[in-house]
Write a protein that holds these residues in place. Sequence first.
Motif, PDB file in Angstrom:
ATOM      1  N   UNK A 336       0.813  -1.220   0.000  1.00 44.18           N
ATOM      2  CA  UNK A 336       0.000   0.000   0.000  1.00 44.18           C
ATOM      3  C   UNK A 336       0.845   1.268   0.000  1.00 44.18           C
ATOM      4  N   UNK A 337       2.029   1.208   0.601  1.00 37.48           N
ATOM      5  CA  UNK A 337       2.926   2.354   0.653  1.00 37.48           C
ATOM      6  C   UNK A 337       4.322   1.923   0.213  1.00 37.48           C
ATOM      7  N   UNK A 338       5.090   2.889  -0.302  1.00 41.30           N
ATOM      8  CA  UNK A 338       6.473   2.615  -0.658  1.00 41.30           C
ATOM      9  C   UNK A 338       7.416   3.360   0.281  1.00 41.30           C
ATOM     10  N   UNK A 339       8.610   2.779   0.443  1.00 43.70           N
ATOM     11  CA  UNK A 339       9.718   3.446   1.099  1.00 43.70           C
ATOM     12  C   UNK A 339      10.768   3.712   0.030  1.00 43.70           C
ATOM     13  N   UNK A 340      11.189   4.958  -0.086  1.00 43.78           N
ATOM     14  CA  UNK A 340      12.119   5.339  -1.144  1.00 43.78           C
ATOM     15  C   UNK A 340      13.512   4.781  -0.855  1.00 43.78           C
ATOM     16  N   UNK A 341      14.148   4.191  -1.886  1.00 49.35           N
ATOM     17  CA  UNK A 341      15.498   3.660  -1.782  1.00 49.35           C
ATOM     18  C   UNK A 341      16.499   4.477  -2.591  1.00 49.35           C
ATOM     19  N   UNK A 342      16.010   5.316  -3.500  1.00 49.62           N
ATOM     20  CA  UNK A 342      16.898   6.168  -4.309  1.00 49.62           C
ATOM     21  C   UNK A 342      16.214   7.496  -4.616  1.00 49.62           C
ATOM     22  N   UNK A 343      15.305   7.485  -5.576  1.00 48.70           N
ATOM     23  CA  UNK A 343      14.574   8.711  -5.902  1.00 48.70           C
ATOM     24  C   UNK A 343      13.266   8.336  -6.601  1.00 48.70           C
ATOM     25  N   UNK A 344      12.171   8.997  -6.200  1.00 48.09           N
ATOM     26  CA  UNK A 344      10.880   8.826  -6.851  1.00 48.09           C
ATOM     27  C   UNK A 344      10.384  10.205  -7.282  1.00 48.09           C
ATOM     28  N   UNK A 345      10.021  10.314  -8.551  1.00 50.00           N
ATOM     29  CA  UNK A 345       9.578  11.586  -9.124  1.00 50.00           C
ATOM     30  C   UNK A 345       8.216  11.372  -9.771  1.00 50.00           C
ATOM     31  N   UNK A 346       7.324  12.339  -9.608  1.00 51.56           N
ATOM     32  CA  UNK A 346       6.015  12.254 -10.251  1.00 51.56           C
ATOM     33  C   UNK A 346       6.168  12.275 -11.767  1.00 51.56           C
ATOM     34  N   UNK A 347       5.261  11.581 -12.457  1.00 52.94           N
ATOM     35  CA  UNK A 347       5.195  11.536 -13.920  1.00 52.94           C
ATOM     36  C   UNK A 347       6.390  10.833 -14.570  1.00 52.94           C
ATOM     37  N   UNK A 348       7.041   9.962 -13.823  1.00 54.23           N
ATOM     38  CA  UNK A 348       8.064   9.095 -14.388  1.00 54.23           C
ATOM     39  C   UNK A 348       7.651   7.636 -14.168  1.00 54.23           C
ATOM     40  N   UNK A 349       7.974   6.768 -15.109  1.00 53.90           N
ATOM     41  CA  UNK A 349       7.552   5.372 -15.049  1.00 53.90           C
ATOM     42  C   UNK A 349       8.612   4.512 -14.379  1.00 53.90           C
ATOM     43  N   UNK A 350       8.152   3.603 -13.505  1.00 50.39           N
ATOM     44  CA  UNK A 350       9.044   2.688 -12.797  1.00 50.39           C
ATOM     45  C   UNK A 350       8.541   1.261 -13.007  1.00 50.39           C
ATOM     46  N   UNK A 351       9.465   0.361 -13.324  1.00 49.55           N
ATOM     47  CA  UNK A 351       9.093  -1.032 -13.508  1.00 49.55           C
ATOM     48  C   UNK A 351       8.809  -1.671 -12.156  1.00 49.55           C
TER      49      UNK A 351
END
Length: 420
Positions: A336-351
């Motif tokens: 349900x929630x993520x913990x950031x390990x590097x960087x998360x940016x809105x409007x970018x796709x992550x596998x």
Amino acid sequence: MLKPELLSPAGNLTKLKIALEYGADAVYASVASFSLRTRSAREFNLESFEEGIRYTHEKGKKFYVTINAFPFNGQIEPLKRHLQTVSAMKPDAFLISTPGVMSLAKEIAPDIDIHLSTQANVMNYLDARIYHEMGASRIVVAREMSLKDVIKIKEMLPNLEIEIFVHGSMCFAYSGRCLVSAVQSGRQSNRGSCANDCRFKYELYAKNPESGTLFRLEEDPEGGTHVMNAKDLSLISHIDEIVKSGVIDSCKIEGRTKSEYYAACATRAYRMAIDDAVSGKFEREKYEFEINTLKNRGFTDGYLVSRPYERVDTQNHTSSLEEGTHQVHAISEDGEFIKCKFKIVANEAYEIVSPLDSIIEVGESELGSVYDNDGKFWLEFKQLVSKKGKIFEEIHSGNENEIKLPIKLPKFSFLRKEFK
């Protein structure tokens, strides 16, 4: 066909759960100071260790306790107490290196199996027979062993289980009996506190004994060379051959001190490889792709399929660690929630990487979307909203805010991106 057990490292309780979710048949772990990985042993206390054993058994999987350090006389009494404590937790086996500790374990906990550590350097059926007669139900053979020699041991001792390392960091001394750390750092590798001196940069010199003059033999811009730095072992390409040999009972992944993503990805790749080898659908490139996403020192297939004298490429002379093909950006333990390990940016796709049998739901919400593109699942945030309702444009590792996922994911999913 004998289907090998997949044995994964459990550096702490979270990594244990991840390894099991991603397909491990068994895990190995330690607590206190009687293992060759004291750092990971500190990740557990007795309560969480017992919880890990219980959790593993509830999943129908096996739990092996590593007690494979080489004790001094002053440690024998504490070792007895340790064996009594962990045996009461009912693990499936003890992983042990020495005959004396084997004998002690049999005396204190006769109903718990003994697995002989690779530290014992078993390389032939004569030594294997002696340890088997002493009570070892399984032997982790020396890493210098060829598959041909392992087959011979199984022929001579068909009731003895054989375990091999298939992946992970390699000690410069291969089976681990190294003294470099003890000499340079005062840290005993055979008691679990190796400083990894073989990964250091070194400078090489020639000395004229008459004049005392030193000549530097090798120089690079970084100021040294990694003359003892072994590449990481990877037998993912040979799993089909290993399975078809019919003699390997367990394939072991090294890495209790490595990351959660390592525990997940390595387990997932070898799970696919073993299952596909058994079903006759082995696809080498698929598993190699996943393994190459991990940080590594370069890969070697070691000596299982090639004799030591035939190999000249087992050392990485330029770097103690290299990035894999992908960067891990986040982990979701609860889906349900993520913990950031590097960087998360809105409007970018992550596998999205998730356990093999899990189901990923495609969908969209005000927070973002999950979609399928050519057989892979991707997640894209429209906005980053924390558990407390705070909104971010982007979030970096070190920020403790958990970010709400737009669509629920399987537990222990990861978000990653390929390096450009």
